[in-house]
Design a protein around this motif. Structure first.
Motif, PDB file in Angstrom:
ATOM      1  N   ASP A 168       3.274   6.026  -2.947  1.00 17.16           N
ATOM      2  CA  ASP A 168       4.446   6.707  -3.519  1.00 17.16           C
ATOM      3  C   ASP A 168       4.360   6.744  -5.043  1.00 17.16           C
ATOM      4  O   ASP A 168       4.651   7.767  -5.667  1.00 17.16           O
ATOM      5  CB  ASP A 168       5.725   5.988  -3.100  1.00 17.16           C
ATOM      6  N   ALA A 169       3.966   5.612  -5.633  1.00 12.48           N
ATOM      7  CA  ALA A 169       3.875   5.541  -7.096  1.00 12.48           C
ATOM      8  C   ALA A 169       2.827   6.510  -7.631  1.00 12.48           C
ATOM      9  O   ALA A 169       3.002   7.093  -8.709  1.00 12.48           O
ATOM     10  CB  ALA A 169       3.562   4.117  -7.532  1.00 12.48           C
ATOM     11  N   ALA A 170       1.732   6.678  -6.881  1.00 12.00           N
ATOM     12  CA  ALA A 170       0.698   7.623  -7.303  1.00 12.00           C
ATOM     13  C   ALA A 170       1.239   9.044  -7.304  1.00 12.00           C
ATOM     14  O   ALA A 170       0.947   9.838  -8.221  1.00 12.00           O
ATOM     15  CB  ALA A 170      -0.515   7.512  -6.388  1.00 12.00           C
ATOM     16  N   VAL A 171       2.024   9.409  -6.292  1.00 10.83           N
ATOM     17  CA  VAL A 171       2.629  10.740  -6.223  1.00 10.83           C
ATOM     18  C   VAL A 171       3.559  10.948  -7.423  1.00 10.83           C
ATOM     19  O   VAL A 171       3.525  11.990  -8.090  1.00 10.83           O
ATOM     20  CB  VAL A 171       3.383  10.924  -4.897  1.00 10.83           C
ATOM     21  N   GLU A 172       4.384   9.947  -7.708  1.00 11.59           N
ATOM     22  CA  GLU A 172       5.296  10.040  -8.848  1.00 11.59           C
ATOM     23  C   GLU A 172       4.524  10.201 -10.150  1.00 11.59           C
ATOM     24  O   GLU A 172       4.883  11.009 -11.016  1.00 11.59           O
ATOM     25  CB  GLU A 172       6.168   8.785  -8.913  1.00 11.59           C
ATOM     26  N   CYS A 173       3.459   9.431 -10.280  1.00  8.18           N
ATOM     27  CA  CYS A 173       2.665   9.438 -11.514  1.00  8.18           C
ATOM     28  C   CYS A 173       2.042  10.807 -11.770  1.00  8.18           C
ATOM     29  O   CYS A 173       2.171  11.365 -12.865  1.00  8.18           O
ATOM     30  CB  CYS A 173       1.583   8.361 -11.424  1.00  8.18           C
ATOM     31  N   VAL A 174       1.367  11.357 -10.766  1.00  4.37           N
ATOM     32  CA  VAL A 174       0.651  12.608 -10.998  1.00  4.37           C
ATOM     33  C   VAL A 174       1.617  13.782 -11.140  1.00  4.37           C
ATOM     34  O   VAL A 174       1.365  14.711 -11.924  1.00  4.37           O
ATOM     35  CB  VAL A 174      -0.399  12.851  -9.890  1.00  4.37           C
ATOM     36  N   LEU A 175       2.751  13.749 -10.440  1.00 10.48           N
ATOM     37  CA  LEU A 175       3.734  14.826 -10.607  1.00 10.48           C
ATOM     38  C   LEU A 175       4.384  14.772 -11.985  1.00 10.48           C
ATOM     39  O   LEU A 175       4.760  15.802 -12.547  1.00 10.48           O
ATOM     40  CB  LEU A 175       4.796  14.756  -9.508  1.00 10.48           C
ATOM     41  N   ALA A 176       4.495  13.572 -12.547  1.00 14.83           N
ATOM     42  CA  ALA A 176       5.042  13.452 -13.899  1.00 14.83           C
ATOM     43  C   ALA A 176       4.111  14.076 -14.937  1.00 14.83           C
ATOM     44  O   ALA A 176       4.553  14.452 -16.029  1.00 14.83           O
ATOM     45  CB  ALA A 176       5.276  11.986 -14.235  1.00 14.83           C
ATOM     46  N   ARG A 177       2.817  14.194 -14.604  1.00  8.96           N
ATOM     47  CA  ARG A 177       1.850  14.807 -15.527  1.00  8.96           C
ATOM     48  C   ARG A 177       1.590  16.272 -15.191  1.00  8.96           C
ATOM     49  O   ARG A 177       0.726  16.917 -15.777  1.00  8.96           O
ATOM     50  CB  ARG A 177       0.496  14.085 -15.463  1.00  8.96           C
ATOM     51  N   ALA A 178       2.335  16.820 -14.215  1.00  7.98           N
ATOM     52  CA  ALA A 178       2.038  18.153 -13.682  1.00  7.98           C
ATOM     53  C   ALA A 178       2.223  19.239 -14.726  1.00  7.98           C
ATOM     54  O   ALA A 178       2.918  19.081 -15.740  1.00  7.98           O
ATOM     55  CB  ALA A 178       2.917  18.435 -12.471  1.00  7.98           C
ATOM     56  N   ARG A 179       1.614  20.357 -14.446  1.00 12.63           N
ATOM     57  CA  ARG A 179       1.699  21.522 -15.325  1.00 12.63           C
ATOM     58  C   ARG A 179       3.136  21.988 -15.461  1.00 12.63           C
ATOM     59  O   ARG A 179       3.918  21.946 -14.533  1.00 12.63           O
ATOM     60  CB  ARG A 179       0.840  22.652 -14.772  1.00 12.63           C
ATOM     61  N   SER A 221      -1.683   0.710 -20.135  1.00  6.81           N
ATOM     62  CA  SER A 221      -1.397   0.855 -18.707  1.00  6.81           C
ATOM     63  C   SER A 221      -1.744  -0.388 -17.899  1.00  6.81           C
ATOM     64  O   SER A 221      -1.416  -0.470 -16.721  1.00  6.81           O
ATOM     65  CB  SER A 221      -2.169   2.046 -18.134  1.00  6.81           C
ATOM     66  N   LEU A 222      -2.421  -1.362 -18.515  1.00  8.97           N
ATOM     67  CA  LEU A 222      -2.914  -2.520 -17.779  1.00  8.97           C
ATOM     68  C   LEU A 222      -1.762  -3.332 -17.191  1.00  8.97           C
ATOM     69  O   LEU A 222      -0.883  -3.820 -17.905  1.00  8.97           O
ATOM     70  CB  LEU A 222      -3.747  -3.400 -18.712  1.00  8.97           C
ATOM     71  N   ALA A 223      -1.756  -3.476 -15.862  1.00  4.25           N
ATOM     72  CA  ALA A 223      -0.697  -4.202 -15.154  1.00  4.25           C
ATOM     73  C   ALA A 223      -1.146  -4.453 -13.727  1.00  4.25           C
ATOM     74  O   ALA A 223      -2.172  -3.912 -13.281  1.00  4.25           O
ATOM     75  CB  ALA A 223       0.605  -3.404 -15.174  1.00  4.25           C
ATOM     76  N   GLU A 224      -0.394  -5.281 -13.015  1.00  3.12           N
ATOM     77  CA  GLU A 224      -0.665  -5.546 -11.606  1.00  3.12           C
ATOM     78  C   GLU A 224       0.579  -5.274 -10.779  1.00  3.12           C
ATOM     79  O   GLU A 224       1.689  -5.656 -11.182  1.00  3.12           O
ATOM     80  CB  GLU A 224      -1.101  -6.997 -11.404  1.00  3.12           C
ATOM     81  N   PRO A 225       0.420  -4.630  -9.618  1.00  6.51           N
ATOM     82  CA  PRO A 225       1.587  -4.378  -8.765  1.00  6.51           C
ATOM     83  C   PRO A 225       1.931  -5.620  -7.951  1.00  6.51           C
ATOM     84  O   PRO A 225       1.058  -6.404  -7.570  1.00  6.51           O
ATOM     85  CB  PRO A 225       1.108  -3.240  -7.860  1.00  6.51           C
ATOM     86  N   ARG A 230       0.827  -1.205   0.000  1.00  5.54           N
ATOM     87  CA  ARG A 230       0.000   0.000   0.000  1.00  5.54           C
ATOM     88  C   ARG A 230       0.866   1.261   0.000  1.00  5.54           C
ATOM     89  O   ARG A 230       0.592   2.223  -0.718  1.00  5.54           O
ATOM     90  CB  ARG A 230      -0.915   0.008   1.221  1.00  5.54           C
ATOM     91  N   GLY A 231       1.894   1.290   0.830  1.00  5.30           N
ATOM     92  CA  GLY A 231       2.762   2.460   0.881  1.00  5.30           C
ATOM     93  C   GLY A 231       3.487   2.691  -0.429  1.00  5.30           C
ATOM     94  O   GLY A 231       3.614   3.841  -0.902  1.00  5.30           O
ATOM     95  N   PHE A 232       3.948   1.612  -1.056  1.00  3.55           N
ATOM     96  CA  PHE A 232       4.615   1.736  -2.351  1.00  3.55           C
ATOM     97  C   PHE A 232       3.658   2.293  -3.408  1.00  3.55           C
ATOM     98  O   PHE A 232       4.053   3.088  -4.264  1.00  3.55           O
ATOM     99  CB  PHE A 232       5.149   0.375  -2.798  1.00  3.55           C
ATOM    100  N   LEU A 233       2.397   1.848  -3.357  1.00  2.13           N
ATOM    101  CA  LEU A 233       1.413   2.338  -4.321  1.00  2.13           C
ATOM    102  C   LEU A 233       1.120   3.824  -4.127  1.00  2.13           C
ATOM    103  O   LEU A 233       0.913   4.562  -5.093  1.00  2.13           O
ATOM    104  CB  LEU A 233       0.119   1.522  -4.215  1.00  2.13           C
TER     105      LEU A 233
END
Length: 611
Positions: free
Chosen positions: A264-275, A386-390, A259-262
């Protein structure tokens, strides 16, 4: 039957119907995006100083207005520790902040939104605030993001009206990349069959409240979402299939290391799409007609919550898209039911996840041409890509291919060997108006019910009639005056045990109501969300005891067997206004009630004309 062609035709129909409103929406979010590379670049020095004053560890970074140097991530949270599903979010903001710093960015809790639990308010006055709380949550999300110092956002929310409200509010700031971060379901408690049996025994007065309470506490026993497939878990399915939540993240229990890794991954993902970056991806572009159609397909394929026949329409309106129940009906005809999760079966969402979960469902639907694989995902890829499993490997999270087969055919099946040939939701039409019915848990022998009706104006009156033995017969129960404008459209889930008992006794029983039956609509054929509602002059308000009603989920009809003129000439029922001031906070929602749209238009504040 060409499934892919049907799906594409519905997408095109929505796009054509929404041409002007969608264009207006895209212009609006483009104007917000064009104002500056970063929202922080628009605000004055005094404004920015106010925004940075409380961010002790990130103050110097936040005061750097050059967006290319440091992104600011907004956190909108629905945390409270009364909702079991939201309790795990208590410490998420700190982890998000820490990981953002490691990435050279920062994160701030932009605001909190209210989050009520329908499980607590069922049958109580607070239930009248439930549906309309979605619009309050949407407005609260907009207030949180209105500070205009953010480059991206994450939303922390799971349950019934909370996810739709968060998404509607975030779409009002659709120039911001936005991702949802789940917390997962509680671990499995007592079986759903055991729980249902005790509820029916209590309704028959065979056991007391103490026995019932022990049973309920054994079912709902720890932090996490309830494990049945109601609105909360349907929300998680929808977010994942719309590309707004990391793949495979929805149904992992709270407290699991991954859960914690996910998060972190969400933060990385959305910041990579940031303005300001090369991979900028606004939320408003991701939520298009393809995403909405994918959500409807997922709802049908998994037998999801009836509440989403309203929520998805409201979400679509927030993105400038016009969706109708006819769209749901067409897609239902080509979408097979491939999941059996309680109340559609005996398994809970933990069993669903273990059997293959969302990865299997999405792979099956994509391979069958039922999902728009070219729809965008907040990961930056298309949905198909994007289809994958952690998974965890040597203490690190890795992404692996999804399972290609069901690990339990009693829970998940292929598109070619489904539980039911068509989807779990049916649009009903007839001389009583429009309604929806969830058929996925209803025995096919009961997809058509015709019987005299018994008319009631509240849930308690039905319970009293049941206890008095007045309903021991073939009967269609009508509960009117329960629509959005009448009393906020409460769920009538408390009727389930009594109606189930009548059905178990061999009677042919149905329910017709302008209220809701809950995301857990089960074995009883229930025509719900009847529109127009009685308060708005709907024909449900002209029914009388003994009128013969035909509920036909096969033909998609809901009719009273009366001469149209006889029905029209009857006086409409008077739906009493709540007293003013009405207690339990209901007076505060009066404006929302009086202006609420019908269920066919989302059941809350209608957003279509605002664009």
């Amino acid at each position: 039957m060409n499934r892919a062609a049907t799906v594409r035709s519905v997408v095109e129909r929505i796009e054509a119907r929404s041409q002007q409103t969608r264009a207006n929406y895209l212009v609006a979010i483009q104007e917000m995006a064009d104002a500056s590379d970063s929202d922080r670049g628009q605000v004055g020095c005094s404004n920015l100083a106010h925004a940075a004053a409380g961010a002790v560890e990130d103050q110097s970074t936040l005061l750097t207005v050059d967006a290319s140097r440091a992104k600011n991530l907004a956190i909108v949270t629905a945390y409270n520790d009364m909702l079991s599903a939201h309790k795990p979010y208590e410490h998420y903001p700190e982890r998000i902040r820490q990981h953002a710093r490691r990435l050279g960015a920062m994160a701030q809790v932009a605001g909190g939104v209210p989050a009520m639990c329908d499980g607590v308010t069922q049958g109580r006055p607070g239930m009248e605030l439930s549906l309309l709380s979605r619009d309050v949550i949407a407005m609260s999300t907009a207030v949180a993001l209105s500070h205009n110092v953010y480059d991206a956002a994450v939303c922390l929310g799971i349950c019934d009206k909370i996810v739709p409200g968060l998404l509607m509010g975030a779409l009002a700031f659709g120039h911001l990349p936005t991702l949802f971060i789940p917390a997962g379901p509680m671990k499995t408690g007592i079986s759903n069959d055991e729980k249902a049996a005790v509820r029916k025994a209590f309704a028959r007065r065979e056991v007391g409240r103490e026995v019932l309470l022990r049973s309920e506490a054994a079912a709902y026993h720890s932090p996490g979402t309830c494990t049945f497939y109601g609105t909360a878990n349907s929300n998680q399915m929808l977010l994942e299939i719309m590309g707004l939540q990391l793949p495979g993240s929805s149904f992992i229990n709270p407290g699991e290391e991954i859960r914690g890794f996910l998060t972190d991954a969400a933060v990385e993902c959305v910041l990579a799409r940031a303005r300001g970056g090369s991979s900028y991806l606004p939320l408003g572009l991701v939520v298009d007609a393809r995403a909405i159609v994918n959500a409807i397909i997922g709802l049908h394929a998994t037998g999801g919550s009836t509440n989403h026949t309203m929520h998805l329409i409201a979400i679509a309106q927030a993105a400038g898209l016009q969706v109708t129940w006819d769209d749901f009906a067409v897609l239902s005809q080509v979408t097979p039911l491939i999941a059996r999760v309680y109340p559609n079966g005996s398994a809970d969402v933990n069993h669903f996840h273990a059997a293959g979960g969302m990865g299997f469902v999405m792979r099956e639907l994509l391979d069958a041409g039922l999902l728009c694989g070219d729809a965008l995902s907040m990961t930056g890829d298309t949905l198909a890509e994007s289809l994958a499993e952690p998974a965890l490997l040597d203490g690190c999270m890795v992404w692996q291919p999804v399972t290609g087969h069901s690990l339990d055919p009693a829970i998940l099946r292929s598109v070619d060997a489904p539980f039911q040939a068509s989807g779990g939701l049916v649009h009903l039409q007839g001389n009583l108006g429009d309604a929806v019915i969830k058929t996925s848990a209803v025995d096919p022998d009961r997809h058509v019910i015709e019987a005299p009706c018994a008319v009631f104006d509240c849930e308690d009156a039905v319970s009293r009639a049941f206890q008095a033995g007045q309903l021991d017969r073939d009967v269609v129960i009508v509960v009117r005056g329960q629509g959005p404008r009448a009393n906020g459209m409460p769920e009538l889930h408390g009727l389930t045990p009594a109606l189930s008992i009548l059905q178990d006794r061999g009677f042919r029983v149905g329910l017709v109501t302008d209220g809701r039956m809950s995301g857990a609509s089960g074995r009883i054929p229930a025509a719900i969300h009847v529109s127009p509602e009685a308060k708005a002059g709907g024909m449900i308000g002209r029914l009388c005891d003994g009128d013969r009603i035909r509920l036909d989920a096969v033909a998609g009809r809901l009719d009273v067997q009366l001469d149209p003129q006889v029905l029209f000439d009857r006086p409409a029922a008077i739906v009493a206004e709540p007293p003013h001031p009405s207690p339990w906070g209901r007076s505060l929602f009066a404006t929302l009630r009086h202006h609420a749209a019908p269920a066919t238009s989302g059941g809350g504040l209608y957003l279509g004309e605002a664009l």
